[in-house]
Motif scaffolding. Structure first.
Motif, PDB file in Angstrom:
ATOM      1  N   ALA A 127      -1.529  -5.117  -8.496  1.00 47.34           N
ATOM      2  CA  ALA A 127      -2.042  -4.293  -7.302  1.00 47.34           C
ATOM      3  C   ALA A 127      -2.737  -5.087  -6.368  1.00 47.34           C
ATOM      4  O   ALA A 127      -2.404  -5.034  -5.069  1.00 47.34           O
ATOM      5  CB  ALA A 127      -3.063  -3.077  -7.785  1.00 47.34           C
ATOM      6  N   VAL A 128      -3.531  -6.041  -6.790  1.00 51.86           N
ATOM      7  CA  VAL A 128      -3.988  -7.199  -5.916  1.00 51.86           C
ATOM      8  C   VAL A 128      -2.816  -7.885  -5.034  1.00 51.86           C
ATOM      9  O   VAL A 128      -3.146  -7.953  -3.791  1.00 51.86           O
ATOM     10  CB  VAL A 128      -4.948  -8.115  -6.595  1.00 51.86           C
ATOM     11  CG1 VAL A 128      -5.281  -9.379  -5.615  1.00 51.86           C
ATOM     12  CG2 VAL A 128      -6.057  -7.597  -7.533  1.00 51.86           C
ATOM     13  N   ARG A 132      -2.566  -7.508  -0.820  1.00 56.46           N
ATOM     14  CA  ARG A 132      -2.601  -8.588  -0.163  1.00 56.46           C
ATOM     15  C   ARG A 132      -1.509  -8.596   0.886  1.00 56.46           C
ATOM     16  O   ARG A 132      -1.472  -8.924   2.040  1.00 56.46           O
ATOM     17  CB  ARG A 132      -2.480  -9.920  -1.099  1.00 56.46           C
ATOM     18  CG  ARG A 132      -3.902 -10.244  -1.480  1.00 56.46           C
ATOM     19  CD  ARG A 132      -3.659 -11.502  -2.600  1.00 56.46           C
ATOM     20  NE  ARG A 132      -5.045 -11.856  -2.970  1.00 56.46           N
ATOM     21  CZ  ARG A 132      -5.121 -12.845  -4.149  1.00 56.46           C
ATOM     22  NH1 ARG A 132      -4.207 -12.946  -4.950  1.00 56.46           N
ATOM     23  NH2 ARG A 132      -6.455 -12.907  -4.590  1.00 56.46           N
ATOM     24  N   THR A 133      -0.319  -8.351   0.105  1.00 57.20           N
ATOM     25  CA  THR A 133       1.022  -8.210   1.251  1.00 57.20           C
ATOM     26  C   THR A 133       0.976  -7.104   2.086  1.00 57.20           C
ATOM     27  O   THR A 133       1.311  -7.367   3.187  1.00 57.20           O
ATOM     28  CB  THR A 133       2.068  -7.849   0.360  1.00 57.20           C
ATOM     29  OG1 THR A 133       2.233  -8.879  -0.709  1.00 57.20           O
ATOM     30  CG2 THR A 133       3.333  -7.712   1.031  1.00 57.20           C
ATOM     31  N   ALA A 134       0.493  -6.029   1.817  1.00 52.07           N
ATOM     32  CA  ALA A 134       0.108  -5.045   2.864  1.00 52.07           C
ATOM     33  C   ALA A 134      -0.853  -5.271   3.939  1.00 52.07           C
ATOM     34  O   ALA A 134      -0.846  -5.007   5.130  1.00 52.07           O
ATOM     35  CB  ALA A 134      -0.355  -3.710   1.952  1.00 52.07           C
ATOM     36  N   PHE A 135      -1.936  -6.183   3.579  1.00 52.29           N
ATOM     37  CA  PHE A 135      -2.996  -6.361   4.407  1.00 52.29           C
ATOM     38  C   PHE A 135      -2.450  -7.517   5.330  1.00 52.29           C
ATOM     39  O   PHE A 135      -2.622  -7.464   6.828  1.00 52.29           O
ATOM     40  CB  PHE A 135      -4.174  -6.828   3.920  1.00 52.29           C
ATOM     41  CG  PHE A 135      -5.269  -5.634   3.578  1.00 52.29           C
ATOM     42  CD1 PHE A 135      -6.544  -5.905   4.274  1.00 52.29           C
ATOM     43  CD2 PHE A 135      -5.104  -4.693   2.755  1.00 52.29           C
ATOM     44  CE1 PHE A 135      -7.417  -4.924   4.147  1.00 52.29           C
ATOM     45  CE2 PHE A 135      -5.968  -3.665   2.629  1.00 52.29           C
ATOM     46  CZ  PHE A 135      -7.262  -3.934   3.353  1.00 52.29           C
ATOM     47  N   ALA A 208      -3.544  13.330  -8.005  1.00 47.11           N
ATOM     48  CA  ALA A 208      -3.475  12.336  -6.909  1.00 47.11           C
ATOM     49  C   ALA A 208      -1.992  12.300  -6.486  1.00 47.11           C
ATOM     50  O   ALA A 208      -1.234  12.300  -7.370  1.00 47.11           O
ATOM     51  CB  ALA A 208      -3.985  11.043  -7.044  1.00 47.11           C
ATOM     52  N   HIS A 209      -1.765  12.067  -5.105  1.00 43.53           N
ATOM     53  CA  HIS A 209      -0.407  11.892  -4.726  1.00 43.53           C
ATOM     54  C   HIS A 209       0.120  10.786  -5.494  1.00 43.53           C
ATOM     55  O   HIS A 209      -0.327   9.683  -5.496  1.00 43.53           O
ATOM     56  CB  HIS A 209      -0.676  11.669  -3.036  1.00 43.53           C
ATOM     57  CG  HIS A 209       0.719  11.752  -2.456  1.00 43.53           C
ATOM     58  ND1 HIS A 209       1.730  10.618  -2.604  1.00 43.53           N
ATOM     59  CD2 HIS A 209       1.351  12.620  -1.764  1.00 43.53           C
ATOM     60  CE1 HIS A 209       2.738  10.925  -1.658  1.00 43.53           C
ATOM     61  NE2 HIS A 209       2.578  12.286  -1.356  1.00 43.53           N
ATOM     62  N   ALA A 214       0.205   5.268  -7.356  1.00 47.33           N
ATOM     63  CA  ALA A 214       1.327   3.930  -7.601  1.00 47.33           C
ATOM     64  C   ALA A 214       0.765   2.892  -6.970  1.00 47.33           C
ATOM     65  O   ALA A 214       0.513   1.590  -7.251  1.00 47.33           O
ATOM     66  CB  ALA A 214       2.493   4.499  -7.038  1.00 47.33           C
ATOM     67  N   PHE A 215       0.019   2.843  -5.645  1.00 45.45           N
ATOM     68  CA  PHE A 215      -0.359   1.870  -4.739  1.00 45.45           C
ATOM     69  C   PHE A 215      -1.886   1.444  -5.384  1.00 45.45           C
ATOM     70  O   PHE A 215      -1.869   0.205  -5.386  1.00 45.45           O
ATOM     71  CB  PHE A 215      -0.689   2.403  -3.176  1.00 45.45           C
ATOM     72  CG  PHE A 215      -1.023   1.134  -2.376  1.00 45.45           C
ATOM     73  CD1 PHE A 215      -0.129   0.087  -2.237  1.00 45.45           C
ATOM     74  CD2 PHE A 215      -2.367   1.308  -1.839  1.00 45.45           C
ATOM     75  CE1 PHE A 215      -0.391  -0.840  -1.317  1.00 45.45           C
ATOM     76  CE2 PHE A 215      -2.730   0.123  -1.037  1.00 45.45           C
ATOM     77  CZ  PHE A 215      -1.591  -1.003  -0.719  1.00 45.45           C
ATOM     78  N   VAL A 216      -2.723   2.143  -5.584  1.00 48.81           N
ATOM     79  CA  VAL A 216      -3.899   1.768  -5.945  1.00 48.81           C
ATOM     80  C   VAL A 216      -4.575   2.642  -7.205  1.00 48.81           C
ATOM     81  O   VAL A 216      -5.855   1.820  -7.920  1.00 48.81           O
ATOM     82  CB  VAL A 216      -4.870   1.533  -4.847  1.00 48.81           C
ATOM     83  CG1 VAL A 216      -5.257   2.981  -4.277  1.00 48.81           C
ATOM     84  CG2 VAL A 216      -6.194   0.703  -5.177  1.00 48.81           C
TER      85      VAL A 216
END
Length: 263
Positions: A127-128, A132-135, A208-209, A214-216
């Motif tokens: 997840a980290v 990082r990639t998303a940011f 949760a959605h 899945a993302f976090v």
């Protein structure tokens, strides 16, 4: 650090000399909004709800930072209080408790989000890297408006878009400039050594959605379990909730807090 005083809301409807509890909110929120569901506890305890710098009615700050929060929390603890940190606020609470364990009567972390601290867990480590990639991609796209950031942070993950009040938009703008808490490396050894009652509270995330989980979501749940094990804390999972168990099922979390603070 800015010396202008923080804003702290006090809910104190119980007996004189009731135990103190300092509550630290997460991102895109503020004290009274984040912990509205804990108001019933004010009949037994003195609740002190800080607004982190840049949020609520506290002074502006160029960049919100969990290390600055920790200094503020350490000062607000005074001679001693129970300490609760939610999400981003958990990072500052952990640092403050590590620095001043003698002033912490108990430590509760609700959905703590310093993920890098638990990167030994493979779900958290993945997840980290994903975050990082998303940011990095977002930084390359230029700064968006607070309204658009809020929309992408809620509707994209199946959550209701809240009303864009001035307080909320200020919180969003501060959140957009925050030092990333998911990349915080919090030393755990001082917390493990601290002889205080410790509890970590997580949602179970099954409601949760799927994209949000899945993302976090799975990583936050794993992070909480890992941190509880590493610092010697009780781990509580609240069914039917995700990242805000104290808001979604306040009666469950309030019972956990009351029992802890009375023990």
């Amino acid at each position: 650090m800015d010396e202008e005083p923080l804003h702290v809301t006090v809910w104190d409807e119980g007996p004189t000399g009731a135990p103190r509890a300092l509550l630290v909110h997460g991102t895109m929120t503020w004290g009274t909004e984040c912990f509205a569901g804990q108001r019933p506890l004010a009949g037994m305890f003195r609740l002190e709800l800080m607004d982190r710098r840049g949020f609520g009615d506290s002074p502006d700050i160029e960049r919100s930072d969990y290390a600055v929060d920790a200094e503020d929390i350490g000062w607000l603890l005074g001679d001693g209080a129970h300490l609760v940190g939610y999400s981003y606020g958990a990072a500052g609470a952990m640092l403050a408790a590590a620095a001043r364990p003698e002033a912490v009567r108990s430590l509760t972390l609700i959905e703590p989000s310093p993920l890098r601290t638990a990167a030994a867990h493979p779900v958290v480590r993945a997840a980290v890297e994903r975050i990082r990639t998303a940011f990095a991609s977002a930084e390359g796209a230029g700064e968006m408006s607070a309204e658009e950031y809020l929309r992408q942070s809620t509707e994209a993950y199946g959550m209701r878009l809240p009303e864009s009040t001035p307080h909320l938009l200020r919180a969003v703008r501060s959140a957009m400039r925050e030092r990333p808490v998911w990349d915080a490396q919090i030393p755990l050894a001082p917390l493990a050594r601290a002889q205080i009652p410790k509890t970590v509270v997580n949602g179970t995330w099954e409601t949760a959605h799927p994209d949000y989980r899945a993302f976090v979501g799975d990583a936050l749940a794993a992070c909480g379990e890992y941190l509880a094990d590493m610092i010697g804390a009780r781990h509580v999972r609240v069914p039917g909730t995700d990242h805000a168990p104290h808001q979604d099922r306040p009666e469950v979390v309030n019972d956990v807090l009351a029992r802890l603070w009375q023990s």
